[in-house]
Design a protein around this motif. Structure first.
Motif, PDB file in Angstrom:
ATOM      1  N   PHE A 247       0.891  -1.153   0.000  1.00 55.63           N
ATOM      2  CA  PHE A 247       0.000   0.000   0.000  1.00 55.63           C
ATOM      3  C   PHE A 247       0.934   1.209   0.000  1.00 55.63           C
ATOM      4  N   VAL A 248       0.852   2.016  -1.036  1.00 54.96           N
ATOM      5  CA  VAL A 248       1.827   3.092  -1.234  1.00 54.96           C
ATOM      6  C   VAL A 248       1.364   4.372  -0.548  1.00 54.96           C
ATOM      7  N   MET A 249       2.087   4.769   0.488  1.00 53.54           N
ATOM      8  CA  MET A 249       1.783   6.000   1.216  1.00 53.54           C
ATOM      9  C   MET A 249       2.666   7.168   0.783  1.00 53.54           C
ATOM     10  N   GLY A 250       3.889   6.843   0.365  1.00 53.73           N
ATOM     11  CA  GLY A 250       4.875   7.876   0.132  1.00 53.73           C
ATOM     12  C   GLY A 250       4.800   8.518  -1.235  1.00 53.73           C
ATOM     13  N   GLY A 251       5.125   9.793  -1.280  1.00 47.44           N
ATOM     14  CA  GLY A 251       5.276  10.526  -2.522  1.00 47.44           C
ATOM     15  C   GLY A 251       6.701  11.020  -2.627  1.00 47.44           C
ATOM     16  N   LEU A 252       6.897  12.192  -3.186  1.00 52.91           N
ATOM     17  CA  LEU A 252       8.243  12.745  -3.338  1.00 52.91           C
ATOM     18  C   LEU A 252       8.949  12.847  -1.994  1.00 52.91           C
ATOM     19  N   GLY A 253      10.178  12.348  -1.958  1.00 52.06           N
ATOM     20  CA  GLY A 253      10.962  12.394  -0.730  1.00 52.06           C
ATOM     21  C   GLY A 253      10.614  11.314   0.273  1.00 52.06           C
ATOM     22  N   GLY A 254       9.514  10.583   0.024  1.00 51.11           N
ATOM     23  CA  GLY A 254       9.072   9.553   0.966  1.00 51.11           C
ATOM     24  C   GLY A 254       8.046  10.023   1.968  1.00 51.11           C
TER      25      GLY A 254
ATOM     26  N   PHE B 137       2.124  11.398   1.878  1.00 50.85           N
ATOM     27  CA  PHE B 137       1.146  12.379   1.421  1.00 50.85           C
ATOM     28  C   PHE B 137      -0.287  11.859   1.449  1.00 50.85           C
ATOM     29  N   VAL B 138      -0.480  10.552   1.652  1.00 46.31           N
ATOM     30  CA  VAL B 138      -1.847  10.015   1.704  1.00 46.31           C
ATOM     31  C   VAL B 138      -2.592  10.485   2.945  1.00 46.31           C
ATOM     32  N   GLY B 139      -1.852  10.927   3.979  1.00 53.20           N
ATOM     33  CA  GLY B 139      -2.483  11.489   5.166  1.00 53.20           C
ATOM     34  C   GLY B 139      -3.319  10.494   5.956  1.00 53.20           C
ATOM     35  N   LYS B 140      -4.238  11.033   6.747  1.00 49.53           N
ATOM     36  CA  LYS B 140      -5.085  10.190   7.604  1.00 49.53           C
ATOM     37  C   LYS B 140      -6.034   9.326   6.782  1.00 49.53           C
ATOM     38  N   THR B 141      -6.506   9.847   5.660  1.00 43.00           N
ATOM     39  CA  THR B 141      -7.411   9.053   4.815  1.00 43.00           C
ATOM     40  C   THR B 141      -6.692   7.824   4.286  1.00 43.00           C
TER      41      THR B 141
ATOM     42  N   ALA C  25      -5.465   0.626   6.979  1.00 40.81           N
ATOM     43  CA  ALA C  25      -5.936  -0.110   8.150  1.00 40.81           C
ATOM     44  C   ALA C  25      -7.065  -1.066   7.793  1.00 40.81           C
ATOM     45  N   HIS C  26      -7.923  -0.646   6.878  1.00 39.64           N
ATOM     46  CA  HIS C  26      -9.079  -1.466   6.492  1.00 39.64           C
ATOM     47  C   HIS C  26      -8.708  -2.623   5.568  1.00 39.64           C
ATOM     48  N   HIS C  27      -7.470  -2.613   5.051  1.00 43.51           N
ATOM     49  CA  HIS C  27      -7.058  -3.653   4.104  1.00 43.51           C
ATOM     50  C   HIS C  27      -6.258  -4.779   4.745  1.00 43.51           C
TER      51      HIS C  27
ATOM     52  N   ARG D  46       3.883   8.275  12.720  1.00 44.79           N
ATOM     53  CA  ARG D  46       3.420   8.084  14.104  1.00 44.79           C
ATOM     54  C   ARG D  46       2.157   8.893  14.385  1.00 44.79           C
ATOM     55  N   GLN D  47       2.115  10.093  13.862  1.00 45.91           N
ATOM     56  CA  GLN D  47       0.941  10.944  14.045  1.00 45.91           C
ATOM     57  C   GLN D  47      -0.303  10.302  13.428  1.00 45.91           C
ATOM     58  N   TYR D  48      -0.179   9.806  12.194  1.00 43.64           N
ATOM     59  CA  TYR D  48      -1.333   9.209  11.517  1.00 43.64           C
ATOM     60  C   TYR D  48      -1.739   7.892  12.169  1.00 43.64           C
ATOM     61  N   LEU D  49      -0.749   7.137  12.645  1.00 42.72           N
ATOM     62  CA  LEU D  49      -1.067   5.884  13.336  1.00 42.72           C
ATOM     63  C   LEU D  49      -1.882   6.149  14.598  1.00 42.72           C
ATOM     64  N   LYS D  50      -1.451   7.120  15.363  1.00 45.92           N
ATOM     65  CA  LYS D  50      -2.149   7.444  16.617  1.00 45.92           C
ATOM     66  C   LYS D  50      -3.566   7.917  16.338  1.00 45.92           C
ATOM     67  N   THR D  51      -3.714   8.749  15.325  1.00 45.38           N
ATOM     68  CA  THR D  51      -5.033   9.282  14.980  1.00 45.38           C
ATOM     69  C   THR D  51      -5.971   8.188  14.474  1.00 45.38           C
ATOM     70  N   CYS D  52      -5.428   7.225  13.746  1.00 42.75           N
ATOM     71  CA  CYS D  52      -6.247   6.222  13.047  1.00 42.75           C
ATOM     72  C   CYS D  52      -6.227   4.849  13.714  1.00 42.75           C
ATOM     73  N   LYS D  53      -5.695   4.745  14.924  1.00 42.65           N
ATOM     74  CA  LYS D  53      -5.489   3.438  15.547  1.00 42.65           C
ATOM     75  C   LYS D  53      -6.775   2.619  15.665  1.00 42.65           C
ATOM     76  N   ASP D  54      -7.908   3.278  15.862  1.00 43.19           N
ATOM     77  CA  ASP D  54      -9.169   2.549  16.030  1.00 43.19           C
ATOM     78  C   ASP D  54      -9.696   1.984  14.722  1.00 43.19           C
ATOM     79  N   GLU D  55      -9.100   2.366  13.613  1.00 43.23           N
ATOM     80  CA  GLU D  55      -9.515   1.859  12.305  1.00 43.23           C
ATOM     81  C   GLU D  55      -8.900   0.505  11.983  1.00 43.23           C
ATOM     82  N   PHE D  56      -7.855   0.129  12.724  1.00 47.56           N
ATOM     83  CA  PHE D  56      -7.156  -1.132  12.456  1.00 47.56           C
ATOM     84  C   PHE D  56      -7.896  -2.307  13.074  1.00 47.56           C
ATOM     85  N   HIS D  57      -8.119  -3.334  12.283  1.00 48.19           N
ATOM     86  CA  HIS D  57      -8.660  -4.594  12.805  1.00 48.19           C
ATOM     87  C   HIS D  57      -7.494  -5.567  13.010  1.00 48.19           C
TER      88      HIS D  57
END
Length: 237
Positions: A68-75, A78-82, A88-90, A191-202
């Protein structure tokens, strides 16, 4: 012989760097043996630069689901919280998550950082191109990136590097310094996105492997300087 020479050159700048493919095997083993993770049910996400040179760097791509590709230029992720939520849903049923992240930097046989010889090209070029472009622009007094739709990722990358501008330019090796700064940016955002989205992970656990990919010559193995490896219990975030 050439690989051995690159090994010496790389380790002058990154003493803890290891062959990237050996690194893959090492950390896959740690996930299986030390943490009892079923690698057949791990979905990998990457937050590495979209540069094509990074695809063959490790064997993770050949073993794990994804990426699942999250990184853009520089790594930068850029996919952010969405994007983190979608990832997480995959995750497979009874599976776990693995996020491989960090910037990359080229090195030549002469020890020049920020440069490399790409496949089927006689002249050396930048690696990471986005970071070396940012470095060139940040060296101009008064330069401020203007975020726009035409070059959104590059401008956001440069904007995120502005707080580190003085430190980067004062460094003995600015290409290395801008790469180090970018690693910190990526690590913080993941780390920021993980903390924000932790409840989305099954899933109960997320494995993080962060570091710097070091690109060598075409046909030779790249290196990876691991900076962080941890298996996180999502309930603890």
């Amino acid at each position: 012989m050439l690989q051995r020479k690159f090994d010496e050159i790389v380790k002058k700048e990154f003493p803890n760097a290891r062959d990237a493919k050996d690194t893959s095997i090492h950390f896959l083993g740690k996930m299986q043996i030390e943490h009892q993770l079923d690698v057949s049910k791990i979905l990998m996400a990457t937050s590495v630069c979209s540069d094509d040179i990074n695809v063959p760097s490790t064997t993770f791509f050949n073993v794990l689901f994804g990426p699942f590709v999250m990184g853009g230029l520089g790594g930068v992720p850029f996919v952010g919280k969405t994007g983190m939520t979608a990832y997480a849903h995959h995750i497979p049923d009874e599976g776990s998550a693995f996020i491989f992240y960090g910037p990359h930097i080229g090195i030549t046989l002469d020890g020049e950082l920020g440069k490399m010889f790409r496949p089927r090209m006689e002249e050396k070029g930048n690696s990471c191109g986005a970071l070396m472009l940012a470095l060139d622009r940040l060296q101009h007094d008064g330069y401020t990136p203007i975020v726009n739709d035409d070059d959104y990722q590059q401008m956001k990358l440069e904007e995120s590097l502005l707080p580190f501008r003085a430190e980067i330019l004062a460094s003995e090796n600015p290409p290395k310094a801008i790469t180090e700064a970018t690693y910190g940016i990526i690590d913080n955002k993941i780390r920021q996105y993980l903390k924000t989205c932790k409840d989305e992970f099954h899933a109960d656990k997320v494995t993080l492997l962060g570091g710097i990919i070091i690109n060598t010559d075409y046909g030779l193995d790249d290196y990876f300087d691991a900076r962080n490896f941890e298996v996180i219990d999502l309930k603890s975030l």
